[in-house]
Design a protein around this motif. Structure first.
Motif, PDB file in Angstrom:
ATOM      1  N   LEU A 122       0.803  -1.215   0.000  1.00  0.00           N
ATOM      2  CA  LEU A 122       0.000   0.000   0.000  1.00  0.00           C
ATOM      3  C   LEU A 122       0.839   1.269   0.000  1.00  0.00           C
ATOM      4  O   LEU A 122       0.326   2.348  -0.304  1.00  0.00           O
ATOM      5  CB  LEU A 122      -0.914   0.009   1.240  1.00  0.00           C
ATOM      6  CG  LEU A 122      -1.727  -1.266   1.494  1.00  0.00           C
ATOM      7  CD1 LEU A 122      -2.505  -1.134   2.800  1.00  0.00           C
ATOM      8  CD2 LEU A 122      -2.659  -1.548   0.322  1.00  0.00           C
ATOM      9  N   ALA A 123       2.107   1.140   0.385  1.00  0.00           N
ATOM     10  CA  ALA A 123       2.988   2.302   0.481  1.00  0.00           C
ATOM     11  C   ALA A 123       4.430   1.823   0.402  1.00  0.00           C
ATOM     12  O   ALA A 123       4.687   0.622   0.300  1.00  0.00           O
ATOM     13  CB  ALA A 123       2.730   3.061   1.785  1.00  0.00           C
ATOM     14  N   ASN A 124       5.351   2.750   0.458  1.00  0.00           N
ATOM     15  CA  ASN A 124       6.765   2.387   0.437  1.00  0.00           C
ATOM     16  C   ASN A 124       7.119   1.673   1.737  1.00  0.00           C
ATOM     17  O   ASN A 124       7.008   2.254   2.826  1.00  0.00           O
ATOM     18  CB  ASN A 124       7.616   3.640   0.271  1.00  0.00           C
ATOM     19  CG  ASN A 124       9.105   3.317   0.193  1.00  0.00           C
ATOM     20  OD1 ASN A 124       9.504   2.149   0.142  1.00  0.00           O
ATOM     21  ND2 ASN A 124       9.940   4.340   0.194  1.00  0.00           N
ATOM     22  N   PRO A 125       7.536   0.418   1.686  1.00  0.00           N
ATOM     23  CA  PRO A 125       7.828  -0.306   2.923  1.00  0.00           C
ATOM     24  C   PRO A 125       9.199   0.007   3.516  1.00  0.00           C
ATOM     25  O   PRO A 125       9.491  -0.378   4.649  1.00  0.00           O
ATOM     26  CB  PRO A 125       7.762  -1.768   2.484  1.00  0.00           C
ATOM     27  CG  PRO A 125       8.185  -1.739   1.049  1.00  0.00           C
ATOM     28  CD  PRO A 125       7.656  -0.445   0.490  1.00  0.00           C
ATOM     29  N   VAL A 126      10.043   0.700   2.777  1.00  0.00           N
ATOM     30  CA  VAL A 126      11.416   0.951   3.216  1.00  0.00           C
ATOM     31  C   VAL A 126      11.449   2.184   4.123  1.00  0.00           C
ATOM     32  O   VAL A 126      11.040   3.272   3.729  1.00  0.00           O
ATOM     33  CB  VAL A 126      12.362   1.153   2.022  1.00  0.00           C
ATOM     34  CG1 VAL A 126      13.782   1.424   2.502  1.00  0.00           C
ATOM     35  CG2 VAL A 126      12.333  -0.076   1.111  1.00  0.00           C
ATOM     36  N   LEU A 127      11.946   2.004   5.337  1.00  0.00           N
ATOM     37  CA  LEU A 127      12.102   3.112   6.263  1.00  0.00           C
ATOM     38  C   LEU A 127      13.475   3.748   6.083  1.00  0.00           C
ATOM     39  O   LEU A 127      14.425   3.091   5.659  1.00  0.00           O
ATOM     40  CB  LEU A 127      11.965   2.622   7.707  1.00  0.00           C
ATOM     41  CG  LEU A 127      10.600   2.057   8.116  1.00  0.00           C
ATOM     42  CD1 LEU A 127      10.669   1.498   9.536  1.00  0.00           C
ATOM     43  CD2 LEU A 127       9.515   3.118   8.018  1.00  0.00           C
ATOM     44  N   SER A 128      13.587   5.012   6.412  1.00  0.00           N
ATOM     45  CA  SER A 128      14.888   5.679   6.360  1.00  0.00           C
ATOM     46  C   SER A 128      15.793   5.089   7.435  1.00  0.00           C
ATOM     47  O   SER A 128      15.328   4.458   8.392  1.00  0.00           O
ATOM     48  CB  SER A 128      14.724   7.180   6.568  1.00  0.00           C
ATOM     49  OG  SER A 128      14.256   7.443   7.879  1.00  0.00           O
ATOM     50  N   ARG A 129      17.081   5.311   7.292  1.00  0.00           N
ATOM     51  CA  ARG A 129      18.034   4.735   8.238  1.00  0.00           C
ATOM     52  C   ARG A 129      17.739   5.181   9.670  1.00  0.00           C
ATOM     53  O   ARG A 129      17.846   4.392  10.613  1.00  0.00           O
ATOM     54  CB  ARG A 129      19.454   5.132   7.853  1.00  0.00           C
ATOM     55  CG  ARG A 129      20.519   4.619   8.804  1.00  0.00           C
ATOM     56  CD  ARG A 129      21.917   4.882   8.299  1.00  0.00           C
ATOM     57  NE  ARG A 129      22.172   4.226   7.033  1.00  0.00           N
ATOM     58  CZ  ARG A 129      23.347   4.223   6.429  1.00  0.00           C
ATOM     59  NH1 ARG A 129      24.377   4.864   6.981  1.00  0.00           N
ATOM     60  NH2 ARG A 129      23.514   3.604   5.267  1.00  0.00           N
ATOM     61  N   PHE A 138      11.092  -2.408   8.958  1.00  0.00           N
ATOM     62  CA  PHE A 138      10.469  -1.833   7.769  1.00  0.00           C
ATOM     63  C   PHE A 138       9.053  -1.385   8.122  1.00  0.00           C
ATOM     64  O   PHE A 138       8.549  -1.663   9.213  1.00  0.00           O
ATOM     65  CB  PHE A 138      10.467  -2.816   6.594  1.00  0.00           C
ATOM     66  CG  PHE A 138       9.836  -4.152   6.889  1.00  0.00           C
ATOM     67  CD1 PHE A 138       8.465  -4.337   6.806  1.00  0.00           C
ATOM     68  CD2 PHE A 138      10.621  -5.247   7.250  1.00  0.00           C
ATOM     69  CE1 PHE A 138       7.880  -5.571   7.059  1.00  0.00           C
ATOM     70  CE2 PHE A 138      10.055  -6.482   7.510  1.00  0.00           C
ATOM     71  CZ  PHE A 138       8.683  -6.648   7.425  1.00  0.00           C
ATOM     72  N   ASN A 139       8.418  -0.677   7.208  1.00  0.00           N
ATOM     73  CA  ASN A 139       7.082  -0.125   7.434  1.00  0.00           C
ATOM     74  C   ASN A 139       6.051  -1.243   7.344  1.00  0.00           C
ATOM     75  O   ASN A 139       5.617  -1.624   6.257  1.00  0.00           O
ATOM     76  CB  ASN A 139       6.794   0.969   6.402  1.00  0.00           C
ATOM     77  CG  ASN A 139       5.421   1.587   6.588  1.00  0.00           C
ATOM     78  OD1 ASN A 139       4.753   1.373   7.607  1.00  0.00           O
ATOM     79  ND2 ASN A 139       4.989   2.355   5.599  1.00  0.00           N
ATOM     80  N   THR A 140       5.658  -1.769   8.468  1.00  0.00           N
ATOM     81  CA  THR A 140       4.704  -2.888   8.488  1.00  0.00           C
ATOM     82  C   THR A 140       3.315  -2.463   8.027  1.00  0.00           C
ATOM     83  O   THR A 140       2.523  -3.301   7.583  1.00  0.00           O
ATOM     84  CB  THR A 140       4.613  -3.480   9.905  1.00  0.00           C
ATOM     85  OG1 THR A 140       4.299  -2.438  10.837  1.00  0.00           O
ATOM     86  CG2 THR A 140       5.955  -4.102  10.304  1.00  0.00           C
ATOM     87  N   ASP A 141       3.009  -1.162   8.135  1.00  0.00           N
ATOM     88  CA  ASP A 141       1.693  -0.680   7.698  1.00  0.00           C
ATOM     89  C   ASP A 141       1.570  -0.640   6.181  1.00  0.00           C
ATOM     90  O   ASP A 141       0.482  -0.372   5.656  1.00  0.00           O
ATOM     91  CB  ASP A 141       1.442   0.721   8.255  1.00  0.00           C
ATOM     92  CG  ASP A 141       1.378   0.741   9.775  1.00  0.00           C
ATOM     93  OD1 ASP A 141       0.947  -0.276  10.356  1.00  0.00           O
ATOM     94  OD2 ASP A 141       1.767   1.759  10.378  1.00  0.00           O
ATOM     95  N   ALA A 142       2.671  -0.892   5.485  1.00  0.00           N
ATOM     96  CA  ALA A 142       2.648  -0.835   4.025  1.00  0.00           C
ATOM     97  C   ALA A 142       2.091  -2.109   3.398  1.00  0.00           C
ATOM     98  O   ALA A 142       1.917  -2.171   2.182  1.00  0.00           O
ATOM     99  CB  ALA A 142       4.055  -0.590   3.493  1.00  0.00           C
TER     100      ALA A 142
END
Length: 232
Positions: A122-129, A138-142
């Motif tokens: 649903l969205a970018n799963p990669v989080l910034s450092r 990682f972005n679990t809400d994605a």
């Protein structure tokens, strides 16, 4: 030169494939290599489990400049020469980005009788450092399952997130002491993961798991090994 040997290597690469499971996607322990949608192999194309984008390795050996024949204490002899001479410092330093992992969902949302399906993204799963932590790598809400009774595969591709990388220093200090013409005593102090840097393992990659997106283990902490060897 001057008692110093140095070797450095850097690899920048990318590898893609269409296999899904242990043989390809790193960290998917226990998974059986399979294809999610056998009617559309193009959906399976993605980074392979051995896709390491960046890897740099440096190895070095340095004979410390003390003792007979060296810049400092070159004229010493006897017990003093044996104490200050023969010291060697060496190490291997490794920096590497992490391999990809593929997010899966539990159950059979597509109602095909097949597991190891992927969810919707649903969205970018990669989080910034700065946002990445062991509790939320990682972005679990994605990620979410396809809508109920839609009976379709999720649209998430393979290898959308990566495991933690490697930042490791293995160092050693060695002392060679000549006892006789053909007899030498060698003392070694070896430090693995010298700076005790936390080397995180693979995050949980199955949607609906309680620990989804978190990392609960790591590689070995600092290890110190001492050895004494007689060489003749």
């Amino acid at each position: 030169g001057r008692g110093m040997a140095f070797l450095g290597s850097y690899a920048w690469g990318k590898t893609l494939d269409q296999t899904y499971g242990v043989a390809s996607d790193g960290g998917e322990s226990g998974a059986v290599a399979s294809i999610m949608d056998r009617t559309n192999f193009a959906r399976e194309k993605g980074p392979s489990g051995m896709d390491i984008r960046h890897r740099a390795v440096f190895s070095y050996v340095y004979e410390l400049p003390f003792g007979p024949g060296k810049p400092f204490g070159g004229a010493t002899s006897g017990a003093l020469a044996r104490i200050i001479g023969g010291w060697v410092f060496s190490g291997i330093t490794t920096f590497q980005t992490g391999p990809p992992i593929t997010i899966r969902t539990i159950g059979d949302p597509a109602n095909t009788g097949q597991s190891q399906q992927r969810p919707d993204v649903l969205a970018n799963p990669v989080l910034s450092r700065g946002e990445r932590t062991a509790a939320r790598w990682f972005n679990t809400d994605a990620f979410a399952d396809p809508p109920a009774m839609s009976y379709r595969y999720g649209n998430a591709g393979r290898g959308l997130v990566n495991q933690p990388g490697v930042n490791n220093w293995d160092l050693s200090l060695m002392k060679n002491t000549t006892i006789a013409e053909s007899v030498r005593l060698q003392f070694r102090a070896e430090f693995f993961n010298t700076w005790n840097h936390t080397q995180l393992s693979t995050p949980e990659f199955e949607l609906h798991r309680e620990d989804f997106g978190s990392i609960g283990s790591a590689s070995s902490p600092r290890l110190i090994q001492l050895a004494l060897k007689l060489i003749w």
